[in-house]
Every structure is written in structure tokens, then in C-alpha cells.
Design a protein around this motif. Sequence first.
Motif, PDB file in Angstrom:
ATOM      1  N   UNK A   1      49.520  30.230  46.166  1.00  0.00           N
ATOM      2  CA  UNK A   1      50.671  30.173  45.270  1.00  0.00           C
ATOM      3  C   UNK A   1      51.705  31.240  45.638  1.00  0.00           C
ATOM      4  N   UNK A   2      51.227  32.451  45.891  1.00  0.00           N
ATOM      5  CA  UNK A   2      52.155  33.525  46.272  1.00  0.00           C
ATOM      6  C   UNK A   2      52.791  33.219  47.621  1.00  0.00           C
ATOM      7  N   UNK A   3      52.009  32.667  48.539  1.00  0.00           N
ATOM      8  CA  UNK A   3      52.549  32.323  49.857  1.00  0.00           C
ATOM      9  C   UNK A   3      53.641  31.263  49.749  1.00  0.00           C
ATOM     10  N   UNK A   4      53.423  30.249  48.924  1.00  0.00           N
ATOM     11  CA  UNK A   4      54.436  29.204  48.754  1.00  0.00           C
ATOM     12  C   UNK A   4      55.734  29.797  48.217  1.00  0.00           C
ATOM     13  N   UNK A   5      55.617  30.700  47.247  1.00  0.00           N
ATOM     14  CA  UNK A   5      56.807  31.351  46.700  1.00  0.00           C
ATOM     15  C   UNK A   5      57.493  32.210  47.744  1.00  0.00           C
TER      16      UNK A   5
ATOM     17  N   UNK B   1      44.484  42.860  45.931  1.00  0.00           N
ATOM     18  CA  UNK B   1      45.106  43.000  44.613  1.00  0.00           C
ATOM     19  C   UNK B   1      46.094  44.150  44.597  1.00  0.00           C
ATOM     20  N   UNK B   2      45.721  45.278  45.204  1.00  0.00           N
ATOM     21  CA  UNK B   2      46.631  46.417  45.235  1.00  0.00           C
ATOM     22  C   UNK B   2      47.909  46.124  45.991  1.00  0.00           C
ATOM     23  N   UNK B   3      47.775  45.460  47.131  1.00  0.00           N
ATOM     24  CA  UNK B   3      48.961  45.156  47.935  1.00  0.00           C
ATOM     25  C   UNK B   3      49.837  44.102  47.260  1.00  0.00           C
ATOM     26  N   UNK B   4      49.218  43.089  46.679  1.00  0.00           N
ATOM     27  CA  UNK B   4      50.004  42.069  45.991  1.00  0.00           C
ATOM     28  C   UNK B   4      50.755  42.671  44.808  1.00  0.00           C
ATOM     29  N   UNK B   5      50.061  43.507  44.044  1.00  0.00           N
ATOM     30  CA  UNK B   5      50.716  44.097  42.874  1.00  0.00           C
ATOM     31  C   UNK B   5      51.885  44.987  43.295  1.00  0.00           C
ATOM     32  N   UNK B   6      51.671  45.783  44.340  1.00  0.00           N
ATOM     33  CA  UNK B   6      52.746  46.658  44.819  1.00  0.00           C
ATOM     34  C   UNK B   6      53.942  45.838  45.287  1.00  0.00           C
TER      35      UNK B   6
ATOM     36  N   UNK C   1      57.663  36.456  40.194  1.00  0.00           N
ATOM     37  CA  UNK C   1      56.813  37.622  40.374  1.00  0.00           C
ATOM     38  C   UNK C   1      56.008  37.935  39.127  1.00  0.00           C
ATOM     39  N   UNK C   2      56.631  37.839  37.957  1.00  0.00           N
ATOM     40  CA  UNK C   2      55.909  38.079  36.706  1.00  0.00           C
ATOM     41  C   UNK C   2      54.789  37.067  36.515  1.00  0.00           C
ATOM     42  N   UNK C   3      55.056  35.817  36.866  1.00  0.00           N
ATOM     43  CA  UNK C   3      54.016  34.782  36.736  1.00  0.00           C
ATOM     44  C   UNK C   3      52.838  35.077  37.661  1.00  0.00           C
ATOM     45  N   UNK C   4      53.136  35.489  38.893  1.00  0.00           N
ATOM     46  CA  UNK C   4      52.061  35.811  39.828  1.00  0.00           C
ATOM     47  C   UNK C   4      51.296  37.056  39.380  1.00  0.00           C
ATOM     48  N   UNK C   5      51.986  38.039  38.822  1.00  0.00           N
ATOM     49  CA  UNK C   5      51.311  39.231  38.328  1.00  0.00           C
ATOM     50  C   UNK C   5      50.365  38.891  37.177  1.00  0.00           C
ATOM     51  N   UNK C   6      50.770  37.973  36.331  1.00  0.00           N
ATOM     52  CA  UNK C   6      49.898  37.544  35.236  1.00  0.00           C
ATOM     53  C   UNK C   6      48.643  36.885  35.785  1.00  0.00           C
ATOM     54  N   UNK C   7      48.812  36.019  36.791  1.00  0.00           N
ATOM     55  CA  UNK C   7      47.646  35.377  37.412  1.00  0.00           C
ATOM     56  C   UNK C   7      46.752  36.417  38.092  1.00  0.00           C
ATOM     57  N   UNK C   8      47.386  37.388  38.744  1.00  0.00           N
ATOM     58  CA  UNK C   8      46.625  38.431  39.413  1.00  0.00           C
ATOM     59  C   UNK C   8      45.815  39.238  38.405  1.00  0.00           C
ATOM     60  N   UNK C   9      46.393  39.548  37.264  1.00  0.00           N
ATOM     61  CA  UNK C   9      45.688  40.306  36.241  1.00  0.00           C
ATOM     62  C   UNK C   9      44.447  39.578  35.736  1.00  0.00           C
ATOM     63  N   UNK C  10      44.514  38.257  35.684  1.00  0.00           N
ATOM     64  CA  UNK C  10      43.351  37.490  35.232  1.00  0.00           C
ATOM     65  C   UNK C  10      42.186  37.625  36.218  1.00  0.00           C
ATOM     66  N   UNK C  11      42.512  37.760  37.493  1.00  0.00           N
ATOM     67  CA  UNK C  11      41.473  37.918  38.511  1.00  0.00           C
ATOM     68  C   UNK C  11      41.027  39.359  38.645  1.00  0.00           C
ATOM     69  N   UNK C  12      41.949  40.272  38.455  1.00  0.00           N
ATOM     70  CA  UNK C  12      41.710  41.689  38.696  1.00  0.00           C
ATOM     71  C   UNK C  12      41.605  42.421  37.359  1.00  0.00           C
ATOM     72  N   UNK C  13      40.763  41.936  36.475  1.00  0.00           N
ATOM     73  CA  UNK C  13      40.695  42.412  35.091  1.00  0.00           C
ATOM     74  C   UNK C  13      40.446  43.909  34.935  1.00  0.00           C
ATOM     75  N   UNK C  14      39.584  44.542  35.735  1.00  0.00           N
ATOM     76  CA  UNK C  14      39.339  45.970  35.516  1.00  0.00           C
ATOM     77  C   UNK C  14      40.579  46.840  35.615  1.00  0.00           C
ATOM     78  N   UNK C  15      41.620  46.389  36.369  1.00  0.00           N
ATOM     79  CA  UNK C  15      42.804  47.208  36.546  1.00  0.00           C
ATOM     80  C   UNK C  15      44.029  46.609  35.880  1.00  0.00           C
ATOM     81  N   UNK C  16      43.852  45.538  35.139  1.00  0.00           N
ATOM     82  CA  UNK C  16      45.007  44.839  34.596  1.00  0.00           C
ATOM     83  C   UNK C  16      45.645  45.529  33.413  1.00  0.00           C
ATOM     84  N   UNK C  17      44.884  46.279  32.633  1.00  0.00           N
ATOM     85  CA  UNK C  17      45.435  46.850  31.410  1.00  0.00           C
ATOM     86  C   UNK C  17      46.500  47.884  31.668  1.00  0.00           C
ATOM     87  N   UNK C  18      46.466  48.514  32.841  1.00  0.00           N
ATOM     88  CA  UNK C  18      47.453  49.543  33.155  1.00  0.00           C
ATOM     89  C   UNK C  18      48.819  48.961  33.436  1.00  0.00           C
TER      90      UNK C  18
END
Length: 208
Positions: A92-96, A149-154, A186-203
Amino acid sequence: MRQPTASMLLTAVLLVAGCGTGPRDPTSTTAPAPTGPPATVATAPTSTAGPFSPTDVAWLQLTVAMAERLLPVLELVPARTTDPAWRRLAAQVEATARADLDRARRLLADAGAPATNPHEGHDMPGMVTAEEVTALRAATGSPFHRLLAGHLRAHLAQAARVAVAEQRAGAHPATTAMAGAVIRGGNAHLTRLDRLDRPTSTARATAQ
């Protein structure tokens, strides 16, 4: 370290000679909302045509540079993980990213800007370095997911910051509209990323 504002970031990319490493933390989960006044443009990095401003051209060039740096990372995913959720997110991120790259290149052509990438070889905020790509190639499974996850979020957070600066300071309607699309995507992808990367999503709560 104080996080640069969107205005500071876009002003910096207008000065090609000043492109450097900048603040980097690929595992950071904090993406504060952009603040500060609109970017101030002193000189154009390239010649522009029609209604494009130097800020429009600078943002489009940075968008191209960031997408070109991200795509090789996303292309690693099928070989480094068998997790369907991570594969789906990467696709999904690649297509965007490919759509943004094509659109930015078309707008740069309309602006009469050179086809060359003025940020080639510059490790800027949100960009994955060659060393980091090497680390990704050596990882699989959960360690790969953590690095990815770190690189995508950055990348996504940085792209949103400079897109906000373009919205504030840009002049060309289609370019500022694209900036809005980059922020929403980007916000939509970050939301999807947070669902996968739950331990670090709250920050990331302040980024929404």
C-alpha cells in the motif's frame, strides 16, 4: 533535541548546498504536528515557469528524492518477511509512493524544472541511508519489522511535515493540492502502521 518545524525544514531544502544528515532517529515514534510561520523563500533552486513558485519546485524535488529513497526499502519486504499484514502495508505504501513520484515528476516537468535530483546522495530527515538498507537486508521476521516500522514512520511523518509547509507557502494549486493528498495518505498509512506496531504506537498520539 528540538524537532524542526515544517517551515524550517522546507526552508532548508531550498538551500541545496545545506542538505545534510539532519536530525535522524528511525525508531522514533513521535511525529509532532507542524508549527511555525510559513516558509520564507529567498532564492529559487531552479528556474520555474508559469504559476509555480520556488517553494513549489523545492517541495516537488524533495518529494521525488524521498520517494526514490523509500522504494528500494519497500522492495525488500517480500523477501524479508512472510507476514501478510506487513506485506500488505508495504504494498500500500509502495503504491502511494509510486503515484506521488509520478505526479511530482509531471508537475516538475510542467514547471520547467530540470529532471535531475538535486538531493542525490544527501541523507536528509526521513530518508533511509545506505547503511540502514544494509541492516534491513540482514534482518528477517520481527527484527525486520521493527526496523521497517521505524523507517516507515520517520518517512511518513517527515513527508507530512514538509507537505504542510508546502500547503502554507506554496503557490501552484495542483502542487498544494498534491501536498494535501500526501498528508492524508501519510496519516492513513501511519494509522495502519500503528495497528501492526502496537508496542510503539501510543507515542504517536500527537501526530494525528
